[in-house]
Design a protein around this motif. Sequence first.
Motif, PDB file in Angstrom:
ATOM      1  N   GLN A 142      49.219 114.256  94.968  1.00 13.48           N
ATOM      2  CA  GLN A 142      50.231 115.116  94.378  1.00 13.48           C
ATOM      3  C   GLN A 142      51.602 114.665  94.851  1.00 13.48           C
ATOM      4  N   LEU A 143      52.493 114.444  93.915  1.00 15.44           N
ATOM      5  CA  LEU A 143      53.873 114.092  94.213  1.00 15.44           C
ATOM      6  C   LEU A 143      54.754 115.268  93.812  1.00 15.44           C
ATOM      7  N   ILE A 144      55.695 115.614  94.685  1.00 14.56           N
ATOM      8  CA  ILE A 144      56.624 116.696  94.400  1.00 14.56           C
ATOM      9  C   ILE A 144      58.027 116.118  94.500  1.00 14.56           C
ATOM     10  N   GLN A 145      58.800 116.300  93.455  1.00 13.76           N
ATOM     11  CA  GLN A 145      60.173 115.815  93.439  1.00 13.76           C
ATOM     12  C   GLN A 145      61.094 117.028  93.415  1.00 13.76           C
ATOM     13  N   PHE A 146      61.967 117.095  94.403  1.00 10.83           N
ATOM     14  CA  PHE A 146      62.905 118.209  94.508  1.00 10.83           C
ATOM     15  C   PHE A 146      64.212 117.803  93.863  1.00 10.83           C
ATOM     16  N   MET A 147      64.720 118.637  93.003  1.00 10.37           N
ATOM     17  CA  MET A 147      65.977 118.358  92.311  1.00 10.37           C
ATOM     18  C   MET A 147      67.114 118.904  93.168  1.00 10.37           C
ATOM     19  N   THR A 148      67.473 118.146  94.219  1.00  7.11           N
ATOM     20  CA  THR A 148      68.485 118.619  95.164  1.00  7.11           C
ATOM     21  C   THR A 148      69.883 118.648  94.562  1.00  7.11           C
ATOM     22  N   ASP A 149      70.062 118.041  93.390  1.00  7.92           N
ATOM     23  CA  ASP A 149      71.368 118.131  92.739  1.00  7.92           C
ATOM     24  C   ASP A 149      71.606 119.530  92.173  1.00  7.92           C
ATOM     25  N   LYS A 150      70.585 120.361  92.132  1.00  8.74           N
ATOM     26  CA  LYS A 150      70.698 121.713  91.589  1.00  8.74           C
ATOM     27  C   LYS A 150      71.039 122.753  92.660  1.00  8.74           C
ATOM     28  N   SER A 169      62.108 129.794  92.392  1.00 12.34           N
ATOM     29  CA  SER A 169      63.164 130.684  92.854  1.00 12.34           C
ATOM     30  C   SER A 169      64.182 129.941  93.714  1.00 12.34           C
ATOM     31  N   PHE A 170      65.437 130.261  93.499  1.00 16.74           N
ATOM     32  CA  PHE A 170      66.500 129.747  94.357  1.00 16.74           C
ATOM     33  C   PHE A 170      66.840 130.769  95.449  1.00 16.74           C
ATOM     34  N   GLN A 171      66.039 131.862  95.544  1.00 21.63           N
ATOM     35  CA  GLN A 171      66.289 132.912  96.520  1.00 21.63           C
ATOM     36  C   GLN A 171      66.139 132.382  97.941  1.00 21.63           C
TER      37      GLN A 171
END
Length: 120
Positions: A9-17, A31-33
């Motif tokens: 499993q690969l997880i890519q985090f969209m840190t630009d968001k 959630s961004f909470q």
Amino acid sequence: IDCERCTLQLIQFMTDKVNGPCIFNPEDTQSFQNGQCGSNYFSCADVTITGSVPKDQFTCPPQSEAWPNRNLQPQLYDKEFGTWSQVNGIRTITGVDQRFVTPAGTCAGLLDDGDVADPP
């Protein structure tokens, strides 16, 4: 490791968001909470790994003492960037300890001038 039926499993985090570091919570991936990484992409692949140690007997080796980010909080992600350069026909990214860099060369479709080659 030896594993006939494993799932990678690969997880890519969209840190630009996000504005600043975010924490990955596998129970709430939208959630961004509370500083959570709320924009993620998941990919899975069923794979066979042919190695010498059975999966139930494998233990992860300790992280290298030379790894520059080894003291960071686990599951904490932030924006990262680097500057690509080309030296002697090899594309590298600056600002990364060279022990952790693998030259891409032509296997990544890069030409000597740094342009990307057309697919075959």
